[in-house]
Design a protein around this motif. Structure first.
Motif, PDB file in Angstrom:
ATOM      1  N   ARG A  47       0.861  -1.185   0.000  1.00 40.29           N
ATOM      2  CA  ARG A  47       0.000   0.000   0.000  1.00 40.29           C
ATOM      3  C   ARG A  47       0.895   1.231   0.000  1.00 40.29           C
ATOM      4  N   ILE A  48       0.792   2.037  -1.024  1.00 42.25           N
ATOM      5  CA  ILE A  48       1.567   3.272  -1.103  1.00 42.25           C
ATOM      6  C   ILE A  48       0.880   4.289  -0.206  1.00 42.25           C
ATOM      7  N   ASN A  49       1.604   4.788   0.810  1.00 42.07           N
ATOM      8  CA  ASN A  49       1.036   5.724   1.778  1.00 42.07           C
ATOM      9  C   ASN A  49       1.414   7.176   1.497  1.00 42.07           C
ATOM     10  N   ILE A  64       3.653  -2.727   3.822  1.00 36.85           N
ATOM     11  CA  ILE A  64       3.699  -4.024   3.152  1.00 36.85           C
ATOM     12  C   ILE A  64       2.989  -5.051   4.010  1.00 36.85           C
ATOM     13  N   ASP A  65       2.110  -5.827   3.409  1.00 40.46           N
ATOM     14  CA  ASP A  65       1.482  -6.965   4.071  1.00 40.46           C
ATOM     15  C   ASP A  65       2.198  -8.217   3.585  1.00 40.46           C
ATOM     16  N   TYR A  66       2.565  -9.067   4.543  1.00 42.89           N
ATOM     17  CA  TYR A  66       3.257 -10.309   4.214  1.00 42.89           C
ATOM     18  C   TYR A  66       2.316 -11.498   4.321  1.00 42.89           C
ATOM     19  N   ASN A  67       2.720 -12.610   3.740  1.00 44.58           N
ATOM     20  CA  ASN A  67       1.904 -13.828   3.734  1.00 44.58           C
ATOM     21  C   ASN A  67       1.644 -14.368   5.135  1.00 44.58           C
ATOM     22  N   ASN A  68       2.485 -14.057   6.118  1.00 48.59           N
ATOM     23  CA  ASN A  68       2.302 -14.554   7.488  1.00 48.59           C
ATOM     24  C   ASN A  68       1.520 -13.558   8.350  1.00 48.59           C
ATOM     25  N   ASP A  69       0.816 -12.609   7.726  1.00 49.23           N
ATOM     26  CA  ASP A  69       0.007 -11.573   8.388  1.00 49.23           C
ATOM     27  C   ASP A  69       0.841 -10.507   9.090  1.00 49.23           C
ATOM     28  N   ALA A  70       2.145 -10.506   8.912  1.00 46.98           N
ATOM     29  CA  ALA A  70       2.995  -9.441   9.456  1.00 46.98           C
ATOM     30  C   ALA A  70       2.899  -8.225   8.530  1.00 46.98           C
ATOM     31  N   GLU A  71       3.271  -7.066   9.069  1.00 46.76           N
ATOM     32  CA  GLU A  71       3.276  -5.836   8.287  1.00 46.76           C
ATOM     33  C   GLU A  71       4.633  -5.172   8.423  1.00 46.76           C
ATOM     34  N   GLY A  72       5.081  -4.526   7.375  1.00 46.51           N
ATOM     35  CA  GLY A  72       6.359  -3.830   7.397  1.00 46.51           C
ATOM     36  C   GLY A  72       6.263  -2.505   6.677  1.00 46.51           C
ATOM     37  N   ARG A  73       7.330  -1.723   6.733  1.00 44.90           N
ATOM     38  CA  ARG A  73       7.422  -0.421   6.050  1.00 44.90           C
ATOM     39  C   ARG A  73       8.503  -0.480   4.991  1.00 44.90           C
ATOM     40  N   TRP A  74       8.256   0.229   3.906  1.00 45.65           N
ATOM     41  CA  TRP A  74       9.238   0.369   2.841  1.00 45.65           C
ATOM     42  C   TRP A  74       9.405   1.857   2.590  1.00 45.65           C
ATOM     43  N   LEU A  75      10.588   2.375   2.830  1.00 39.84           N
ATOM     44  CA  LEU A  75      10.906   3.786   2.619  1.00 39.84           C
ATOM     45  C   LEU A  75      11.898   3.900   1.481  1.00 39.84           C
ATOM     46  N   LEU A  76      11.571   4.698   0.483  1.00 42.04           N
ATOM     47  CA  LEU A  76      12.461   4.917  -0.651  1.00 42.04           C
ATOM     48  C   LEU A  76      12.888   6.373  -0.665  1.00 42.04           C
ATOM     49  N   SER A  77      14.138   6.592  -0.986  1.00 38.96           N
ATOM     50  CA  SER A  77      14.668   7.954  -0.972  1.00 38.96           C
ATOM     51  C   SER A  77      14.217   8.733  -2.203  1.00 38.96           C
ATOM     52  N   ASP A 136      16.106  10.301  -4.170  1.00 41.55           N
ATOM     53  CA  ASP A 136      17.019  10.056  -5.292  1.00 41.55           C
ATOM     54  C   ASP A 136      16.752   8.706  -5.960  1.00 41.55           C
ATOM     55  N   CYS A 137      15.889   7.891  -5.365  1.00 44.37           N
ATOM     56  CA  CYS A 137      15.383   6.636  -5.923  1.00 44.37           C
ATOM     57  C   CYS A 137      16.396   5.500  -6.014  1.00 44.37           C
ATOM     58  N   TRP A 138      17.583   5.656  -5.505  1.00 47.60           N
ATOM     59  CA  TRP A 138      18.499   4.518  -5.616  1.00 47.60           C
ATOM     60  C   TRP A 138      18.791   3.858  -4.279  1.00 47.60           C
ATOM     61  N   THR A 139      18.179   4.332  -3.185  1.00 43.90           N
ATOM     62  CA  THR A 139      18.334   3.684  -1.888  1.00 43.90           C
ATOM     63  C   THR A 139      16.974   3.535  -1.218  1.00 43.90           C
ATOM     64  N   SER A 140      16.863   2.507  -0.374  1.00 40.40           N
ATOM     65  CA  SER A 140      15.622   2.308   0.373  1.00 40.40           C
ATOM     66  C   SER A 140      15.884   1.449   1.598  1.00 40.40           C
ATOM     67  N   SER A 141      14.905   1.441   2.490  1.00 42.38           N
ATOM     68  CA  SER A 141      14.916   0.504   3.614  1.00 42.38           C
ATOM     69  C   SER A 141      13.587  -0.224   3.580  1.00 42.38           C
ATOM     70  N   ILE A 142      13.633  -1.515   3.868  1.00 38.64           N
ATOM     71  CA  ILE A 142      12.423  -2.325   3.809  1.00 38.64           C
ATOM     72  C   ILE A 142      12.424  -3.301   4.977  1.00 38.64           C
ATOM     73  N   GLU A 143      11.297  -3.337   5.688  1.00 41.34           N
ATOM     74  CA  GLU A 143      11.157  -4.212   6.840  1.00 41.34           C
ATOM     75  C   GLU A 143      10.536  -5.530   6.377  1.00 41.34           C
ATOM     76  N   ASP A 144      11.215  -6.660   6.653  1.00 40.09           N
ATOM     77  CA  ASP A 144      10.699  -7.943   6.196  1.00 40.09           C
ATOM     78  C   ASP A 144       9.673  -8.522   7.167  1.00 40.09           C
ATOM     79  N   GLN A 145       9.176  -9.706   6.873  1.00 38.90           N
ATOM     80  CA  GLN A 145       8.097 -10.303   7.669  1.00 38.90           C
ATOM     81  C   GLN A 145       8.518 -10.692   9.076  1.00 38.90           C
ATOM     82  N   SER A 146       9.829 -10.745   9.352  1.00 41.20           N
ATOM     83  CA  SER A 146      10.294 -11.048  10.713  1.00 41.20           C
ATOM     84  C   SER A 146      10.565  -9.778  11.511  1.00 41.20           C
ATOM     85  N   GLY A 147      10.462  -8.610  10.855  1.00 39.65           N
ATOM     86  CA  GLY A 147      10.739  -7.339  11.514  1.00 39.65           C
ATOM     87  C   GLY A 147      12.144  -6.832  11.263  1.00 39.65           C
TER      88      GLY A 147
END
Length: 183
Positions: free
Chosen positions: A90-92, A137-150, A152-163
């Motif tokens: 989901r783009i916030n 981000i919604d994961y298959n195991n019902d966990a949720e994470g965040r994806w932040l993109l800069s 400049d579009c060439w760097t990001s941070s993404i939280e996986d289903q384990s946190g």
């Protein structure tokens, strides 16, 4: 316009991804918001736009895991690391540099299928991080994470289903980067 976007994304996927079954399908949800569905690692991922109020946006990058002596080693691309575990994005938020939500969706699709992206346990770049796109981000195991993109579009941070937070670098082959270079 919509047909051109779908055609260009489909061409991008077929030429840029080794899996020939990846495709982009445009659907409408019951709330009349457009939902784009892509196939990554033979699994569907829904992309939608659900904006958050500006005061709920994070303003900084999460901390990396520098305790691991191998924090700087590459752990594979985003598609390999997360592709099969993501069910919905989901783009916030997206910054004013973006033309519209369709250009953001196209870029996120390119990032998810970017075989040359690299993930790390901590940021491997030195420049400041300015938020350009934020997703839930919604994961298959019902966990949720965040994806932040800069911006400049060439760097990001993404939280996986384990946190765990992953830090990624992306190639400059995206259509957004090409557009920036022309201007």
């Amino acid at each position: 316009m919509k047909f051109t976007l779908i055609l260009s994304i489909a061409c991008l996927i077929l030429t840029g991804c080794k899996n020939p079954k990846n495709e982009v399908i445009d659907k409408k949800s019951t709330s009349s918001r457009a939902i784009t569905q892509i196939i990554v690692n033979n699994r569907p991922i829904e992309l939608s736009y659900e904006p958050l109020p500006v005061n709920e946006l994070p303003y900084g990058l999460p901390q990396g895991d520098f305790s691991d002596s191998n924090w700087h080693l590459e752990h594979g691309n985003i598609c390999k690391t997360l592709g099969s575990s993501i069910s919905r994005i989901r783009i916030n938020y997206y910054a004013s540099e973006w033309e519209n939500i369709d250009s953001v969706i196209k870029f996120l699709t390119e990032i998810l299928l970017d075989s040359e992206s690299k993930t790390f346990a901590a940021p491997v770049w030195a420049q400041p991080f300015f938020l350009g796109v934020m997703c839930s981000i919604d994961y298959n195991n019902d966990a949720e994470g965040r994806w932040l993109l800069s911006k400049d579009c060439w760097t990001s941070s993404i939280e996986d289903q384990s946190g765990k937070i992953w830090f990624a670098t992306h190639t400059n082959n995206s259509s957004f980067h090409k557009k920036e270079k022309r201007e």
